[in-house]
Each structure stands twice: as structure tokens, then as C-alpha cells.
Design a protein around this motif. Structure first.
Motif, PDB file in Angstrom:
ATOM      1  N   THR A  82       0.962  -1.116   0.086  1.00  0.00           N
ATOM      2  CA  THR A  82       0.036   0.013   0.009  1.00  0.00           C
ATOM      3  C   THR A  82       1.131   1.205   0.060  1.00  0.00           C
ATOM      4  O   THR A  82       1.563   1.603   0.695  1.00  0.00           O
ATOM      5  N   ALA A  83       0.673   1.971  -1.119  1.00  0.00           N
ATOM      6  CA  ALA A  83       1.770   2.867  -1.265  1.00  0.00           C
ATOM      7  C   ALA A  83       3.305   2.689  -0.850  1.00  0.00           C
ATOM      8  O   ALA A  83       3.696   3.704  -0.205  1.00  0.00           O
ATOM      9  N   SER A  84       3.670   1.716  -1.322  1.00  0.00           N
ATOM     10  CA  SER A  84       5.005   1.258  -1.119  1.00  0.00           C
ATOM     11  C   SER A  84       5.297   0.202  -2.090  1.00  0.00           C
ATOM     12  O   SER A  84       4.690  -0.195  -3.044  1.00  0.00           O
ATOM     13  N   LYS A  85       6.720  -0.309  -1.958  1.00  0.00           N
ATOM     14  CA  LYS A  85       7.171  -1.272  -2.862  1.00  0.00           C
ATOM     15  C   LYS A  85       7.659  -2.703  -2.125  1.00  0.00           C
ATOM     16  O   LYS A  85       8.203  -2.410  -1.117  1.00  0.00           O
ATOM     17  N   ILE A  86       7.498  -3.801  -2.621  1.00  0.00           N
ATOM     18  CA  ILE A  86       7.860  -5.074  -1.897  1.00  0.00           C
ATOM     19  C   ILE A  86       8.235  -6.022  -2.763  1.00  0.00           C
ATOM     20  O   ILE A  86       7.625  -6.012  -3.892  1.00  0.00           O
ATOM     21  N   VAL A  87       9.504  -6.672  -2.756  1.00  0.00           N
ATOM     22  CA  VAL A  87      10.226  -7.543  -3.548  1.00  0.00           C
ATOM     23  C   VAL A  87      10.321  -8.800  -2.792  1.00  0.00           C
ATOM     24  O   VAL A  87      10.996  -8.793  -1.548  1.00  0.00           O
ATOM     25  N   ARG A  88       9.767  -9.837  -3.107  1.00  0.00           N
ATOM     26  CA  ARG A  88       9.848 -11.214  -2.781  1.00  0.00           C
ATOM     27  C   ARG A  88      10.217 -12.350  -3.494  1.00  0.00           C
ATOM     28  O   ARG A  88      10.023 -12.132  -4.828  1.00  0.00           O
ATOM     29  N   ARG A  89      10.896 -13.267  -2.900  1.00  0.00           N
ATOM     30  CA  ARG A  89      11.017 -14.503  -3.676  1.00  0.00           C
ATOM     31  C   ARG A  89      10.573 -15.577  -2.649  1.00  0.00           C
ATOM     32  O   ARG A  89      10.948 -16.179  -2.046  1.00  0.00           O
ATOM     33  N   PRO A  90       9.162 -15.924  -2.968  1.00  0.00           N
ATOM     34  CA  PRO A  90       8.521 -16.821  -2.416  1.00  0.00           C
ATOM     35  C   PRO A  90       8.956 -18.099  -2.492  1.00  0.00           C
ATOM     36  O   PRO A  90       9.378 -18.568  -3.417  1.00  0.00           O
ATOM     37  N   GLU A  91       8.421 -18.911  -1.626  1.00  0.00           N
ATOM     38  CA  GLU A  91       8.603 -20.445  -1.701  1.00  0.00           C
ATOM     39  C   GLU A  91       7.980 -21.226  -2.671  1.00  0.00           C
ATOM     40  O   GLU A  91       6.715 -20.787  -2.579  1.00  0.00           O
ATOM     41  N   PRO A  92       8.347 -22.193  -3.216  1.00  0.00           N
ATOM     42  CA  PRO A  92       7.474 -22.833  -4.217  1.00  0.00           C
ATOM     43  C   PRO A  92       6.318 -23.699  -3.452  1.00  0.00           C
ATOM     44  O   PRO A  92       6.795 -24.082  -2.477  1.00  0.00           O
ATOM     45  N   GLY A  93       5.249 -24.251  -4.241  1.00  0.00           N
ATOM     46  CA  GLY A  93       4.170 -24.575  -3.588  1.00  0.00           C
ATOM     47  C   GLY A  93       3.155 -24.097  -2.815  1.00  0.00           C
ATOM     48  O   GLY A  93       1.870 -24.569  -2.610  1.00  0.00           O
ATOM     49  N   ARG A  94       3.321 -22.817  -2.484  1.00  0.00           N
ATOM     50  CA  ARG A  94       2.365 -21.935  -1.778  1.00  0.00           C
ATOM     51  C   ARG A  94       1.446 -21.097  -2.563  1.00  0.00           C
ATOM     52  O   ARG A  94       2.341 -20.443  -3.410  1.00  0.00           O
ATOM     53  N   ARG A  95       0.122 -20.958  -2.397  1.00  0.00           N
ATOM     54  CA  ARG A  95      -0.442 -19.943  -3.089  1.00  0.00           C
ATOM     55  C   ARG A  95      -0.126 -18.651  -2.844  1.00  0.00           C
ATOM     56  O   ARG A  95       0.083 -18.491  -1.662  1.00  0.00           O
ATOM     57  N   ILE A  96      -0.309 -17.799  -3.758  1.00  0.00           N
ATOM     58  CA  ILE A  96       0.310 -16.362  -3.623  1.00  0.00           C
ATOM     59  C   ILE A  96      -0.972 -15.212  -3.851  1.00  0.00           C
ATOM     60  O   ILE A  96      -1.375 -15.198  -4.666  1.00  0.00           O
ATOM     61  N   GLU A  97      -1.202 -14.513  -2.658  1.00  0.00           N
ATOM     62  CA  GLU A  97      -1.999 -13.474  -3.246  1.00  0.00           C
ATOM     63  C   GLU A  97      -1.346 -12.091  -2.845  1.00  0.00           C
ATOM     64  O   GLU A  97      -0.771 -11.931  -1.932  1.00  0.00           O
ATOM     65  N   ALA A  98      -1.315 -11.251  -4.156  1.00  0.00           N
ATOM     66  CA  ALA A  98      -0.458 -10.244  -4.247  1.00  0.00           C
ATOM     67  C   ALA A  98      -1.366  -9.242  -4.642  1.00  0.00           C
ATOM     68  O   ALA A  98      -2.133  -9.214  -5.325  1.00  0.00           O
ATOM     69  N   ARG A  99      -1.315  -8.148  -3.767  1.00  0.00           N
ATOM     70  CA  ARG A  99      -2.139  -6.905  -3.816  1.00  0.00           C
ATOM     71  C   ARG A  99      -1.225  -5.555  -3.659  1.00  0.00           C
ATOM     72  O   ARG A  99      -0.489  -5.532  -2.866  1.00  0.00           O
ATOM     73  N   ALA A 100      -1.566  -4.844  -4.899  1.00  0.00           N
ATOM     74  CA  ALA A 100      -0.964  -3.392  -5.060  1.00  0.00           C
ATOM     75  C   ALA A 100      -1.781  -2.462  -4.969  1.00  0.00           C
ATOM     76  O   ALA A 100      -2.647  -2.296  -5.966  1.00  0.00           O
ATOM     77  N   LEU A 101      -2.050  -1.440  -3.886  1.00  0.00           N
ATOM     78  CA  LEU A 101      -2.774  -0.586  -3.965  1.00  0.00           C
ATOM     79  C   LEU A 101      -1.928   0.950  -3.799  1.00  0.00           C
ATOM     80  O   LEU A 101      -1.147   1.386  -2.856  1.00  0.00           O
ATOM     81  N   PHE A 102      -1.823   1.254  -4.989  1.00  0.00           N
ATOM     82  CA  PHE A 102      -1.027   2.540  -5.128  1.00  0.00           C
ATOM     83  C   PHE A 102       0.594   2.156  -4.985  1.00  0.00           C
ATOM     84  O   PHE A 102       1.131   3.207  -4.447  1.00  0.00           O
ATOM     85  N   GLY A 103       0.820   1.156  -4.989  1.00  0.00           N
ATOM     86  CA  GLY A 103       2.226   0.568  -4.641  1.00  0.00           C
ATOM     87  C   GLY A 103       2.700  -0.364  -5.685  1.00  0.00           C
ATOM     88  O   GLY A 103       2.115  -0.641  -6.760  1.00  0.00           O
ATOM     89  N   ALA A 104       3.732  -1.145  -5.459  1.00  0.00           N
ATOM     90  CA  ALA A 104       4.364  -2.197  -6.150  1.00  0.00           C
ATOM     91  C   ALA A 104       4.701  -3.406  -5.500  1.00  0.00           C
ATOM     92  O   ALA A 104       5.303  -3.354  -4.641  1.00  0.00           O
ATOM     93  N   VAL A 105       4.365  -4.566  -6.394  1.00  0.00           N
ATOM     94  CA  VAL A 105       4.760  -5.849  -5.651  1.00  0.00           C
ATOM     95  C   VAL A 105       5.546  -6.565  -6.711  1.00  0.00           C
ATOM     96  O   VAL A 105       5.050  -6.796  -7.931  1.00  0.00           O
TER      97      VAL A 105
END
Length: 186
Positions: A82-105
Motif C-alpha cells: 500500500t503506497a510502497s514497494k515490496i520485493v519477494r522470492r516466495p517459496e514454491p508450492g504455496r498459493r500467493i495473493e499479491a495486492r498493490a494499492l498505489f504501490g508495487a509488488v
């Protein structure tokens, strides 16, 4: 004194995690598959489905699916910018929910093993979600866009051996980009 903060934290972790409706639905789907495969009888299925829907914690749900040889449901990885930037390398096999609200994922999915299947629910409002995938990844975008863009900037792989990345979600006044390894996203 009622208890110090570390004592309360220890007590809270000793209590089993509460279930969501999605956790219960996942367990019922596993039970449906088991009865279809012949691993459960219909009366066993009915009894276990009733217990799954009435379970409040993971400990209460576990006996209903433990002997089916499947793991209990895993909570999705939630990444919200939310109004920010997040950088991730998630572990395999897990469902991912990525949300960007005036930000960046930014998610680096280049290390997914061959044959793996990953579901990414990527949604943005006034922001962006950027996925970087390996050269042999198959990408299927089933999401939609409202005054937004969704771009898959990787060529389809020559074989179907690589990981399958299924993307859902909605981009509104924002965008989704899927890039191959080596592309710069900044």
C-alpha cells in the motif's frame, strides 16, 4: 500481575490456529476426491464433511483428512503493498495473493521446479504487480483488467515440462507484467 508479555505470547502459540472458510473448503475438496477415488465410503465421507465444516481449529480438522495421505491446507502467502514497494522470492508450492494499492509488488518466481504448479492471485488498484519467471515457465493469465493493462512478456516454452503459473485477479487503474529472467523491472 496477570502475566508478562512473553508468557502471553507462549500461551497464544500453544493454541491451535483458527480455520478460514477457504481452509474448510480445501478439506472438503480433498474428501470429495477421496470418495471419488474409492478411498472413502459415502457414509464416511458424509461424517467427515460434517466434521470439517464444524471444525474451528486446525487441530480439530486434522483427524478428518490425516489418513488420506494429504497435508492440511496451507495458508496462502499474502503480499500487500500500500503506497510502497515490496520485493519477494516466495517459496514454491504455496498459493500467493499479491495486492498493490498505489504501490508495487515484485515477485521472483524463477526458482520454481519443473512440473510445479503455482496459483498467483495478482490484483492492483493504481499500482503494479510484476512477476519474473524462468525461461521454461508456462504462464496462464485468467485475470481481468478495468482501465488497466495485463502483459505477458515471455514467449511460450517449447516443452510442457516447466512450471505452470496460473494468474487470476483484477487490475484496475494499474497493471500486471510477467517478465522472463534477465528483464529489468525497475
Amino acid at each position: 500481575m496477570v502475566g508478562t508479555l512473553p508468557e502471553r505470547a507462549t500461551e497464544a502459540t500453544a493454541v491451535s490456529q483458527r480455520l478460514s472458510d477457504a481452509d474448510r473448503e480445501h478439506a472438503v475438496a480433498l474428501l470429495n476426491e477421496a470418495v471419488a477415488d474409492g478411498r472413502l465410503t459415502w457414509p464416511e465421507h458424509a461424517e467427515r464433511v460434517e466434521r470439517a465444516w464444524s471444525a474451528r481449529t486446525r487441530d480439530q480438522l486434522a483427524p478428518s483428512i490425516a489418513d488420506l495421505g494429504v497435508a492440511p491446507p496451507v495458508r496462502p502467502l499474502r503480499v500487500v503493498a500500500t503506497a510502497s514497494k515490496i520485493v519477494r522470492r516466495p517459496e514454491p508450492g504455496r498459493r500467493i495473493e499479491a495486492r498493490a494499492l498505489f504501490g508495487a509488488v515484485y515477485l521472483d518466481l524463477t526458482e520454481l521446479p519443473d512440473g510445479a504448479e503455482l496459483h498467483v492471485d495478482a490484483s492492483s488498484f493504481g499500482g503494479k504487480v510484476v512477476l519474473t519467471v524462468g525461461a521454461n515457465a508456462r504462464v496462464v493469465d485468467e485475470g481481468d483488467a478495468v482501465l488497466a493493462k495485463r502483459k505477458i512478456l515471455v514467449a511460450p516454452p517449447e516443452t510442457d515440462d516447466g512450471p505452470l503459473i496460473r494468474i487470476t485477479g483484477r487490475s484496475a487503474l494499474g497493471h500486471l507484467k510477467v517478465l522472463g529472467r534477465g528483464h529489468r523491472w525497475w
